[in-house]
Design a protein around this motif. Sequence first.
Motif, mmCIF file in Angstrom:
data_model
loop_
_atom_site.group_PDB
_atom_site.id
_atom_site.type_symbol
_atom_site.label_atom_id
_atom_site.label_comp_id
_atom_site.label_asym_id
_atom_site.label_seq_id
_atom_site.Cartn_x
_atom_site.Cartn_y
_atom_site.Cartn_z
ATOM 1 N N TRP A 41 0.855 -1.191 0.000
ATOM 2 C CA TRP A 41 0.000 0.000 0.000
ATOM 3 C C TRP A 41 0.885 1.233 0.000
ATOM 4 O O TRP A 41 1.906 1.259 0.670
ATOM 5 N N LEU A 42 0.475 2.244 -0.721
ATOM 6 C CA LEU A 42 1.238 3.486 -0.800
ATOM 7 C C LEU A 42 0.307 4.664 -0.555
ATOM 8 O O LEU A 42 -0.783 4.729 -1.122
ATOM 9 N N SER A 43 0.748 5.573 0.305
ATOM 10 C CA SER A 43 -0.018 6.780 0.573
ATOM 11 C C SER A 43 0.473 7.900 -0.348
ATOM 12 O O SER A 43 1.668 8.172 -0.409
ATOM 13 N N LEU A 44 -0.446 8.514 -1.075
ATOM 14 C CA LEU A 44 -0.102 9.623 -1.961
ATOM 15 C C LEU A 44 -0.538 10.908 -1.273
ATOM 16 O O LEU A 44 -1.713 11.263 -1.285
ATOM 17 N N ASP A 45 0.401 11.571 -0.639
ATOM 18 C CA ASP A 45 0.103 12.741 0.178
ATOM 19 C C ASP A 45 0.503 14.037 -0.518
ATOM 20 O O ASP A 45 1.480 14.077 -1.267
ATOM 21 N N PRO A 46 -0.226 15.129 -0.258
ATOM 22 C CA PRO A 46 0.053 16.420 -0.904
ATOM 23 C C PRO A 46 1.473 16.954 -0.664
ATOM 24 O O PRO A 46 2.011 17.650 -1.514
ATOM 25 N N TYR A 47 2.094 16.613 0.475
ATOM 26 C CA TYR A 47 3.429 17.151 0.750
ATOM 27 C C TYR A 47 4.465 16.711 -0.275
ATOM 28 O O TYR A 47 5.499 17.360 -0.445
ATOM 29 N N VAL A 48 4.184 15.607 -0.990
ATOM 30 C CA VAL A 48 5.136 15.111 -1.993
ATOM 31 C C VAL A 48 5.355 16.159 -3.079
ATOM 32 O O VAL A 48 6.467 16.331 -3.581
ATOM 33 N N ARG A 49 4.294 16.899 -3.421
ATOM 34 C CA ARG A 49 4.426 17.937 -4.457
ATOM 35 C C ARG A 49 5.487 18.958 -4.056
ATOM 36 O O ARG A 49 6.316 19.363 -4.865
ATOM 37 N N GLY A 50 5.472 19.392 -2.818
ATOM 38 C CA GLY A 50 6.473 20.354 -2.351
ATOM 39 C C GLY A 50 7.881 19.797 -2.376
ATOM 40 O O GLY A 50 8.844 20.517 -2.644
ATOM 41 N N ARG A 51 8.022 18.509 -2.139
ATOM 42 C CA ARG A 51 9.342 17.886 -2.131
ATOM 43 C C ARG A 51 9.908 17.726 -3.543
ATOM 44 O O ARG A 51 11.102 17.526 -3.720
ATOM 45 N N MET A 52 9.053 17.832 -4.568
ATOM 46 C CA MET A 52 9.526 17.760 -5.958
ATOM 47 C C MET A 52 10.171 19.069 -6.393
ATOM 48 O O MET A 52 10.913 19.096 -7.364
ATOM 49 N N SER A 53 9.890 20.125 -5.679
ATOM 50 C CA SER A 53 10.393 21.457 -6.007
ATOM 51 C C SER A 53 11.744 21.683 -5.338
ATOM 52 O O SER A 53 12.079 21.046 -4.343
ATOM 53 N N GLU A 54 12.505 22.652 -5.870
ATOM 54 C CA GLU A 54 13.765 23.035 -5.228
ATOM 55 C C GLU A 54 13.584 24.228 -4.298
ATOM 56 O O GLU A 54 14.545 24.720 -3.727
ATOM 57 N N ARG A 55 12.336 24.686 -4.142
ATOM 58 C CA ARG A 55 12.076 25.810 -3.249
ATOM 59 C C ARG A 55 12.388 25.457 -1.814
ATOM 60 O O ARG A 55 12.239 24.316 -1.395
ATOM 61 N N LYS A 56 12.785 26.448 -1.042
ATOM 62 C CA LYS A 56 13.064 26.251 0.374
ATOM 63 C C LYS A 56 11.772 25.823 1.068
ATOM 64 O O LYS A 56 10.710 26.392 0.842
ATOM 65 N N SER A 57 11.888 24.812 1.908
ATOM 66 C CA SER A 57 10.715 24.256 2.567
ATOM 67 C C SER A 57 11.128 23.670 3.908
ATOM 68 O O SER A 57 12.314 23.617 4.241
#
Length: 160
Positions: A41-57
Amino acid sequence: MNTKIILHNRPNQTVTQDNFQCIDADIAPLKNGQVLVLNQWLSLDPYVRGRMSERKSYAPSMSLGDVVIGEGIGIVIDSQSDQFKAGDRVIGMLGWQTHAVMNCAAIKPIPQPPFSETWLLGAAGMPVHEKITENLQNAPQIFIDLLEGRCLGKQIIKLS
């Protein structure tokens, strides 16, 4: 053989299929203290989108070529650890792949529940599980607080 979804390039705005690449790779031999987990099972969570970016987070960015991050539930199929044996069910950041070589400190065992284990996935799943377990040990009734203000209604279930 391990099938992986890797970050191929960074999304400009909208995430598209072109941002990912599906590859097959050999599974690395296990080292002492590691297990091989078959991801179920895999959870697809919204935070993954932010981790794809190089923006500071608040969390580091994924590097191009990395397996896309994600929490998963799986079954240990091979073990070089005294902590886990083949057949144990675990949860951890297994990633978007069929198999994950994991250090034992990076996964947690999960009991055989009388319900679907998928309720453990997501940002609030494990904190609710831990709170339920704690309360079962200390009181005959289950009381779940809002765990620092997060809304957890979909994870709250009655066990007694």
